[in-house]
Design an enzyme around this catalytic site. Structure first.
Site, PDB file in Angstrom:
ATOM      1  N   ARG A   1       3.779 -17.279  42.500  1.00 17.26           N
ATOM      2  CA  ARG A   1       2.519 -16.639  42.838  1.00 17.26           C
ATOM      3  C   ARG A   1       1.700 -17.657  43.636  1.00 17.26           C
ATOM      4  NH1 ARG A   1       3.071 -15.594  37.137  1.00 17.26           N
ATOM      5  NH2 ARG A   1       3.370 -13.367  36.668  1.00 17.26           N
TER       6      ARG A   1
ATOM      7  N   LYS B   1       0.237 -17.021  34.725  1.00 15.15           N
ATOM      8  CA  LYS B   1      -0.896 -16.229  34.242  1.00 15.15           C
ATOM      9  C   LYS B   1      -1.154 -16.501  32.765  1.00 15.15           C
ATOM     10  CE  LYS B   1      -0.861 -12.225  37.340  1.00 15.15           C
ATOM     11  NZ  LYS B   1      -0.747 -10.746  37.416  1.00 15.15           N
TER      12      LYS B   1
ATOM     13  N   HIS C   1       2.689 -12.435  48.356  1.00 18.43           N
ATOM     14  CA  HIS C   1       3.365 -11.815  47.213  1.00 18.43           C
ATOM     15  C   HIS C   1       4.646 -11.120  47.646  1.00 18.43           C
ATOM     16  CE1 HIS C   1       2.436 -11.723  43.002  1.00 18.43           C
ATOM     17  NE2 HIS C   1       2.855 -10.481  42.891  1.00 18.43           N
TER      18      HIS C   1
ATOM     19  N   ARG D   1       7.496 -13.301  47.006  1.00 23.19           N
ATOM     20  CA  ARG D   1       7.886 -13.260  45.587  1.00 23.19           C
ATOM     21  C   ARG D   1       8.710 -12.002  45.292  1.00 23.19           C
ATOM     22  NH1 ARG D   1       6.332 -14.811  40.194  1.00 23.19           N
ATOM     23  NH2 ARG D   1       5.702 -13.054  38.891  1.00 23.19           N
TER      24      ARG D   1
ATOM     25  N   HIS E   1       7.211 -12.699  33.892  1.00 24.78           N
ATOM     26  CA  HIS E   1       6.669 -11.411  33.467  1.00 24.78           C
ATOM     27  C   HIS E   1       6.661 -11.332  31.940  1.00 24.78           C
ATOM     28  CE1 HIS E   1       7.781  -9.294  37.505  1.00 24.78           C
ATOM     29  NE2 HIS E   1       6.637  -9.935  37.565  1.00 24.78           N
TER      30      HIS E   1
ATOM     31  N   TYR F   1      12.002  -3.766  40.525  1.00 20.74           N
ATOM     32  CA  TYR F   1      12.930  -4.283  41.521  1.00 20.74           C
ATOM     33  C   TYR F   1      14.283  -3.597  41.460  1.00 20.74           C
ATOM     34  CZ  TYR F   1       9.314  -7.776  41.868  1.00 20.74           C
ATOM     35  OH  TYR F   1       8.102  -8.389  42.044  1.00 20.74           O
TER      36      TYR F   1
END
Length: 305
Positions: A145, A169, A244, A247, A270, A279
């Site tokens: 990110r 995150k 992004h 990514r 994630h 994906y």
């Protein structure tokens, strides 16, 4: 609502609700917009359910997307929950707001040749160019990110093992590998370009953060700075993209190369595998395209004299 109250609420979001700093700042911005809508004569502390509904409708009419609307709603709920805990309010007028419908648009993905075209267009005749090549090679090679690239420090890079310690995150850390090509450009940058950028450092800055990627002033490169550099590279390469998107491309190319979904989830950081599953839908679309191309060619071959 005063700035002091906003700062108190910000502290509550970080400590009590374990929100990431960027999320907390987004919530504060939502409250400021809500206060503007109510006007100077009314305070959001005293707003009712209908005020919250009108605010969400106004945001929707402005073309705000579903994900942003969901964050707006979460901001209101957290704020009135905070007031309840402070005994400043007995109810939560945002509690019954309906969740907005979230878009299910598939993320855009670059083909491998587009990635190569984009990265190869970066000139290597200046310290900035060498830095940019190392930066975007690493973002793609490790699926970073933009915030993770910004926060990367020298102590987070392990060249012998070709690993990065990434601060993701919510303050979560993960260890991820990076490719040999990204490693070569990163080493070149650290040996030549970074020292040159460090020499231009202003006196008020000191080499205490150990940031990997520096700007022209010798300070840590910012998110805004990275976005600006990518815009310049887009013009040079002719490839339209976003940070992004690199990514997204990383994840999709991993799956296309045979990686399993759980491994990709861990590499991306994630929390839920359902986030990673998007994906697989991209891969399904590619497979359909390959299927049509093969069978159309096969059919044409069979029908040829």
């Amino acid at each position: 609502m005063t700035e002091i109250q906003l700062r108190t609420f910000y502290g509550y979001l970080i400590s009590a609700e374990a929100r990431a700093p960027l999320t907390a700042k987004t919530y504060l911005n939502t409250l400021r917009v809500f206060q503007e809508q109510l006007g100077a004569e009314r305070l959001i502390e005293n707003a009712g359910e209908q005020d919250c509904v009108q605010f969400m409708l106004m945001r929707s009419e402005q073309g705000i997307t579903g994900r942003t609307l969901a964050k707006d709603q979460a901001a209101l709920r957290s704020f009135y929950r905070f007031l309840q805990l402070e005994n400043l309010r007995s109810d939560n007028p945002a509690e019954q707001l309906e969740m907005p419908r979230l878009e299910k648009n598939l993320p855009r993905v670059l083909a491998l040749d587009e990635v190569n075209t984009l990265l190869s267009a970066i000139p290597l005749d200046t310290p900035n160019g060498i830095r940019d090549r190392a930066l975007f090679e690493l973002i793609y090679s490790a699926g970073l990110r933009v915030s993770e690239a910004v926060s990367l420090s020298l102590e987070d890079v392990f060249f012998n093992e070709q690993l990065l310690k990434v601060h993701g995150k919510g303050g979560k850390e993960r260890i991820i590998p990076f490719g040999s090509q990204a490693g070569e450009y990163l080493m070149q940058y650290l040996k030549t370009a970074r020292p040159a950028l460090l020499k231009s450092q202003h006196r008020e800055h000191t080499e205490t953060t150990g940031a990997v990627f520096l700007n022209n002033r010798g300070a840590r490169l910012t998110r805004k700075g990275i976005w600006k550099r990518l815009q310049d590279i887009e013009q040079l390469s002719g490839v339209t993209t976003k940070i992004h998107t690199l990514r997204h491309s990383y994840a999709t190319h991993l799956l296309a190369g045979g990686a399993d979904l759980r491994s990709v989830q861990c590499l991306l950081g994630h929390s839920s595998i359902t986030t990673t599953q998007v994906y697989t839908h991209i891969e399904d679309k590619d497979l359909e395209a390959y299927h049509r191309r093969f069978f159309e060619q096969d059919g044409a071959a069979k029908n040829s004299p």
